[in-house]
Every structure is written in structure tokens, then in C-alpha cells.
Scaffold this motif. Sequence first.
Motif, PDB file in Angstrom:
ATOM      1  N   LEU A 109     -12.711   0.697  19.066  1.00 40.54           N
ATOM      2  CA  LEU A 109     -13.004   1.361  20.330  1.00 40.54           C
ATOM      3  C   LEU A 109     -11.765   2.108  20.848  1.00 40.54           C
ATOM      4  CD1 LEU A 109     -15.306   1.713  22.385  1.00 40.54           C
ATOM      5  CD2 LEU A 109     -14.457  -0.330  23.564  1.00 40.54           C
ATOM      6  N   ILE A 110     -10.597   1.493  20.696  1.00 40.56           N
ATOM      7  CA  ILE A 110      -9.352   2.172  21.068  1.00 40.56           C
ATOM      8  C   ILE A 110      -9.175   3.437  20.229  1.00 40.56           C
ATOM      9  CG2 ILE A 110      -6.830   2.004  21.094  1.00 40.56           C
ATOM     10  CD1 ILE A 110      -7.183  -1.027  21.591  1.00 40.56           C
ATOM     11  N   ASN A 111      -9.402   3.299  18.932  1.00 38.62           N
ATOM     12  CA  ASN A 111      -9.196   4.417  18.014  1.00 38.62           C
ATOM     13  C   ASN A 111     -10.164   5.573  18.246  1.00 38.62           C
ATOM     14  OD1 ASN A 111      -7.029   3.201  16.720  1.00 38.62           O
ATOM     15  ND2 ASN A 111      -8.291   2.260  15.137  1.00 38.62           N
ATOM     16  N   GLU A 112     -11.295   5.274  18.855  1.00 37.33           N
ATOM     17  CA  GLU A 112     -12.280   6.323  19.139  1.00 37.33           C
ATOM     18  C   GLU A 112     -11.870   7.216  20.301  1.00 37.33           C
ATOM     19  OE1 GLU A 112     -15.958   4.364  19.852  1.00 37.33           O
ATOM     20  OE2 GLU A 112     -16.223   3.706  17.767  1.00 37.33           O
ATOM     21  N   GLN A 113     -10.904   6.767  21.089  1.00 37.29           N
ATOM     22  CA  GLN A 113     -10.534   7.506  22.290  1.00 37.29           C
ATOM     23  C   GLN A 113      -9.596   8.671  21.958  1.00 37.29           C
ATOM     24  OE1 GLN A 113     -12.318   6.469  24.892  1.00 37.29           O
ATOM     25  NE2 GLN A 113     -13.006   4.913  23.418  1.00 37.29           N
ATOM     26  N   GLU A 114      -9.764   9.758  22.689  1.00 41.82           N
ATOM     27  CA  GLU A 114      -8.827  10.875  22.583  1.00 41.82           C
ATOM     28  C   GLU A 114      -7.594  10.519  23.406  1.00 41.82           C
ATOM     29  OE1 GLU A 114     -10.529  14.586  23.632  1.00 41.82           O
ATOM     30  OE2 GLU A 114     -12.355  14.272  22.442  1.00 41.82           O
ATOM     31  N   MET A 115      -6.474  10.325  22.733  1.00 37.11           N
ATOM     32  CA  MET A 115      -5.256   9.929  23.449  1.00 37.11           C
ATOM     33  C   MET A 115      -4.051  10.575  22.790  1.00 37.11           C
ATOM     34  SD  MET A 115      -5.023   5.952  22.191  1.00 37.11           S
ATOM     35  CE  MET A 115      -5.320   5.488  20.469  1.00 37.11           C
ATOM     36  N   ASP A 116      -3.070  10.889  23.620  1.00 36.17           N
ATOM     37  CA  ASP A 116      -1.822  11.471  23.137  1.00 36.17           C
ATOM     38  C   ASP A 116      -0.741  10.419  22.971  1.00 36.17           C
ATOM     39  OD1 ASP A 116      -2.463  14.408  23.115  1.00 36.17           O
ATOM     40  OD2 ASP A 116      -2.916  13.966  25.210  1.00 36.17           O
ATOM     41  N   VAL A 117      -0.831   9.332  23.737  1.00 38.50           N
ATOM     42  CA  VAL A 117       0.136   8.252  23.655  1.00 38.50           C
ATOM     43  C   VAL A 117      -0.577   6.960  24.046  1.00 38.50           C
ATOM     44  CG1 VAL A 117       0.935   8.496  26.053  1.00 38.50           C
ATOM     45  CG2 VAL A 117       2.496   7.549  24.325  1.00 38.50           C
ATOM     46  N   LEU A 118      -0.106   5.839  23.510  1.00 32.78           N
ATOM     47  CA  LEU A 118      -0.692   4.528  23.821  1.00 32.78           C
ATOM     48  C   LEU A 118       0.396   3.606  24.341  1.00 32.78           C
ATOM     49  CD1 LEU A 118      -2.950   2.368  23.749  1.00 32.78           C
ATOM     50  CD2 LEU A 118      -2.361   1.960  21.350  1.00 32.78           C
ATOM     51  N   PHE A 119       0.111   2.950  25.470  1.00 36.23           N
ATOM     52  CA  PHE A 119       1.046   1.999  26.060  1.00 36.23           C
ATOM     53  C   PHE A 119       0.408   0.610  26.101  1.00 36.23           C
ATOM     54  CE2 PHE A 119       2.271   5.972  28.450  1.00 36.23           C
ATOM     55  CZ  PHE A 119       3.437   6.186  27.737  1.00 36.23           C
ATOM     56  N   PHE A 120       1.225  -0.394  25.761  1.00 39.28           N
ATOM     57  CA  PHE A 120       0.820  -1.797  25.923  1.00 39.28           C
ATOM     58  C   PHE A 120       1.756  -2.429  26.936  1.00 39.28           C
ATOM     59  CE2 PHE A 120       1.764  -6.238  24.523  1.00 39.28           C
ATOM     60  CZ  PHE A 120       0.626  -6.806  25.065  1.00 39.28           C
ATOM     61  N   THR A 121       1.187  -3.039  27.989  1.00 42.17           N
ATOM     62  CA  THR A 121       2.020  -3.484  29.112  1.00 42.17           C
ATOM     63  C   THR A 121       2.178  -5.006  29.216  1.00 42.17           C
ATOM     64  OG1 THR A 121       0.073  -3.077  30.521  1.00 42.17           O
ATOM     65  CG2 THR A 121       1.788  -1.415  30.527  1.00 42.17           C
ATOM     66  N   GLY A 122       2.416  -5.667  28.078  1.00 41.69           N
ATOM     67  CA  GLY A 122       2.926  -7.028  28.106  1.00 41.69           C
ATOM     68  C   GLY A 122       1.942  -8.160  27.932  1.00 41.69           C
ATOM     69  N   ASP A 123       2.498  -9.346  27.605  1.00 36.15           N
ATOM     70  CA  ASP A 123       1.778 -10.584  27.274  1.00 36.15           C
ATOM     71  C   ASP A 123       1.005 -10.429  25.967  1.00 36.15           C
ATOM     72  OD1 ASP A 123       2.787 -11.952  29.403  1.00 36.15           O
ATOM     73  OD2 ASP A 123       0.902 -12.141  30.496  1.00 36.15           O
ATOM     74  N   ILE A 124       1.753 -10.363  24.886  1.00 39.48           N
ATOM     75  CA  ILE A 124       1.127 -10.240  23.568  1.00 39.48           C
ATOM     76  C   ILE A 124       0.647 -11.602  23.066  1.00 39.48           C
ATOM     77  CG2 ILE A 124       3.176 -10.560  22.078  1.00 39.48           C
ATOM     78  CD1 ILE A 124       2.117  -7.989  20.575  1.00 39.48           C
ATOM     79  N   VAL A 125       1.250 -12.685  23.567  1.00 39.63           N
ATOM     80  CA  VAL A 125       0.861 -14.052  23.193  1.00 39.63           C
ATOM     81  C   VAL A 125       0.724 -14.891  24.460  1.00 39.63           C
ATOM     82  CG1 VAL A 125       1.983 -13.960  20.927  1.00 39.63           C
ATOM     83  CG2 VAL A 125       3.284 -14.760  22.910  1.00 39.63           C
ATOM     84  N   ASN A 126       0.254 -16.108  24.272  1.00 39.45           N
ATOM     85  CA  ASN A 126       0.262 -17.072  25.379  1.00 39.45           C
ATOM     86  C   ASN A 126       1.647 -17.698  25.539  1.00 39.45           C
ATOM     87  OD1 ASN A 126      -2.465 -16.624  25.771  1.00 39.45           O
ATOM     88  ND2 ASN A 126      -3.092 -18.395  24.569  1.00 39.45           N
ATOM     89  N   THR A 127       2.225 -18.083  24.386  1.00 40.98           N
ATOM     90  CA  THR A 127       3.547 -18.710  24.395  1.00 40.98           C
ATOM     91  C   THR A 127       4.304 -18.491  23.088  1.00 40.98           C
ATOM     92  OG1 THR A 127       2.729 -20.479  25.846  1.00 40.98           O
ATOM     93  CG2 THR A 127       4.809 -20.876  24.710  1.00 40.98           C
TER      94      THR A 127
END
Length: 412
Positions: free
Chosen positions: A189-207
Motif C-alpha cells: 500500500l505504501i509502494n502504491e502511493q505517489e511520493m517523492d520522499v518517505l519519512f519514518f518518525t520513530g519507534d521501530i521496536v517496542n524495546t
Amino acid sequence: MRWVLLISLLSLIEFYAFQAVKTVIKSKSFHWGYLLVSVVLLCYVLFVFYSYDRSIGPTKSTLRAGGMLLVVLVPKLVIIVFLLGEDIIRGVVAAGTYLMNFFAEKKSVDYLPGRRKFVSQIALGIAAIPLIGFLHGIFKGKYNFKVLKYTLYFDDLPDAFHGFRVAQISDIHSGSFDDEKKIAYAVELINEQEMDVLFFTGDIVNTMAKEMDPWISVFKNIKIPAYGKYSILGNHDYGEYVSWETKEAKAANFEAIKNIHDQIDFKLLLNESVFLEKGEDKIAVIGVENWGHNFKQAGDLKKASEKVNADDFKILLSHDPSHWEHEVKKHQEHYHLTLSGHTHGFQFGIEIPGFMKWSPVQYVYKQWAGMYQEYGRYLNVNRGFGFHAFPGRVGIWPEISIIELRKKGETS
């Protein structure tokens, strides 16, 4: 003593809920079955929380137990509201009957009226609403991914960036996932979007960094847009919610978490900035470490912005939206757009676009989900990609944000 008080409170809640069941359903076998199931579930939840190991942190068992507790407890609290109200009325009636009999010198002792069946029926009917909601949230809602799109207009957006599309995800919490197909679908679903840049804003794991091990290959499938993929850390990425045997073990886990970002093709920004260049124009992307009003404050906005000029167009990545409220929105350097997450929208609430937006988290965070504007600056609080503590989502769905930047006055 703490456990005695907790068990006593849960027992009182169960006693009241059972009164409604007993009033509506007269079958003795059903009563025993209901009590057996309630006791087994309660014992399981108490056992999981009692045996919680702070050196390991949250596990799928604690998530499951937390989910069971909410599924069982919240509907019963709804029942209690009705039955307590009924008991107040019964108490008033009993007192009035006693006084009338006393002055009339009657010897009747049947003062307290019995429970009314229709009150218990209403209580059970309304209690079924959160019960169904929580069950749906656990089995369906937590993977009910939504793409939310925004268009923002700026006077000083560089000409070349008119129509520039920013994608944002936040709060992956990979240690909570239990369905690879659903996560793979979300990546598609992310890959289907038209985007010029992608940002991830934290908490990749629980711990723990190892929570991400089974998911590296899945998240590596997220395409790399023309202007790259950038990320920051969230409060859970520092490993501060468990007990560590040594400082070295904690530091090693932190380094491993930072290395995850490179493994899935994200450039991790640690109180630093980069410029995205398009033709002769550029915009600044500033990434700070976690800064929360009530959480870890490792973020250093001044250090992160050292290479950025006052008149540069700025996109700030900051995990906790309280940073925007307390430091950013009135900042003299004018950060045009801030992207945050953290709140998850509490994973519970009611959102009816244009009519109603409510969640318990709004009593803690002024900005908790969606787009906000003050002083000519914008904040987007992403509702999160994953889930934590409660293994589900009710009314607040996992989000992929798409934000188009446009220059005011441009028509195309």
C-alpha cells in the motif's frame, strides 16, 4: 497489598456484572459457565502480569493479556454504571419505605425492591457495543490500514517543490506484529502511493532490536522514492522500559536499533539535517532524537539545525508532538512542517470526518492525531503504523500519511 487491592476490585466488578447476567438469564448452568470462564480469564491475566519480566519487556503474551483484560473489563464497567444507578434508586426507595412503615408503625421488613430485568437488559445491550468493538479491533482493526491525504499551501515554498509529495509512517512497533501477510499488504500500500520522499518518525521496536529481525526483509521492500527515505528515533528505541544487566548490553541494543534503519534503506537522522535539492531550489529536512514533554529529551533542535538558514524551507521530524507544542510552533526559525507520531491516537476513539474526533489521549496531548495549524506552521501527528500495549485498534486506524506541498498562487 497492591495485589490484594487489585483482586478485590476486580472481584467487586465481577460481582456486579454477574448480577446483570443472573437477572436476565435464569439458567444455572449458564451462570456456572459464565463464572468459570470469567475466573479462568482473570487468573490468566493476573498470572501474565505477575510473572512479567522487566529484563525482557513486553511480549506477545503481555499484549494478549492486556487485550483480554480490556475485552472483559470495559463492558463490565459499563454494566456497573447502570447497576449502581439502579442501586441508588433502590436505596432511596428502601429508605422511603422504611420511614413510611416506621411512622405508620408497620412491621414489614421487605424494604429493598428487587432488580428490574429491563435495566439489566439495557446494561448488557450497551455493554455489547465496546465488547464487539474491542474484538473487532483485535482481529481486524489493528491491520485496517488507511491512506490519509493532505494538501498544504505555503507562500515561501521553493518553486521547484510545488506539488512535492511527502509520505510519512510512524510507530512501527515490530515486536507486536503477528501477521506477515497483513504487514506485506501494508508495504504494498505504501509502494502504491505517489511520493517523492518517505519519512519514518520513530519507534521501530517496542524495546529490543531483535524484534525487527523477522521483518527486515518485509520492510526492505518499501521502494526508495526519488528523494530517499529518512527516519528518526522514538522513545521506545532507547531501551529504557526494561531492566538491563549491564550498561554495555543496553548500549549494544541501542546501536543495533540504529543499525536497523540502514538495513531497510532509511537514513537515520540523529540531531542533524539534510537538504533535498531539486533544480536550483532546496528544502531542509531536520531530524531530532526523541524530545517529549513527559518522556526522554535527547532531541537537540539547535544542534540539528546548525546547517540550516533562517529563510530555508524546513520539514522537521520529531517523534513526540509535545515537542511542537512546547518548543517548535513559536520558534523564531519558523519550522514550516513538523511530522510526529507517538500517540497512536490511543488506538481507541471515534472519528467521523467533519463531525466528531475524540479519544482519551486528547486529555494528555493537545495535538494527538491528524493535521494541525498554528502561527502559520503545520504539524501532522501520524496515528501510527503498528500497535502497542493493546493488541488492536478501535476507531483509530493505522495510517499512511501523504502530504502534498503546494505554493500559494500556483494553479497547476
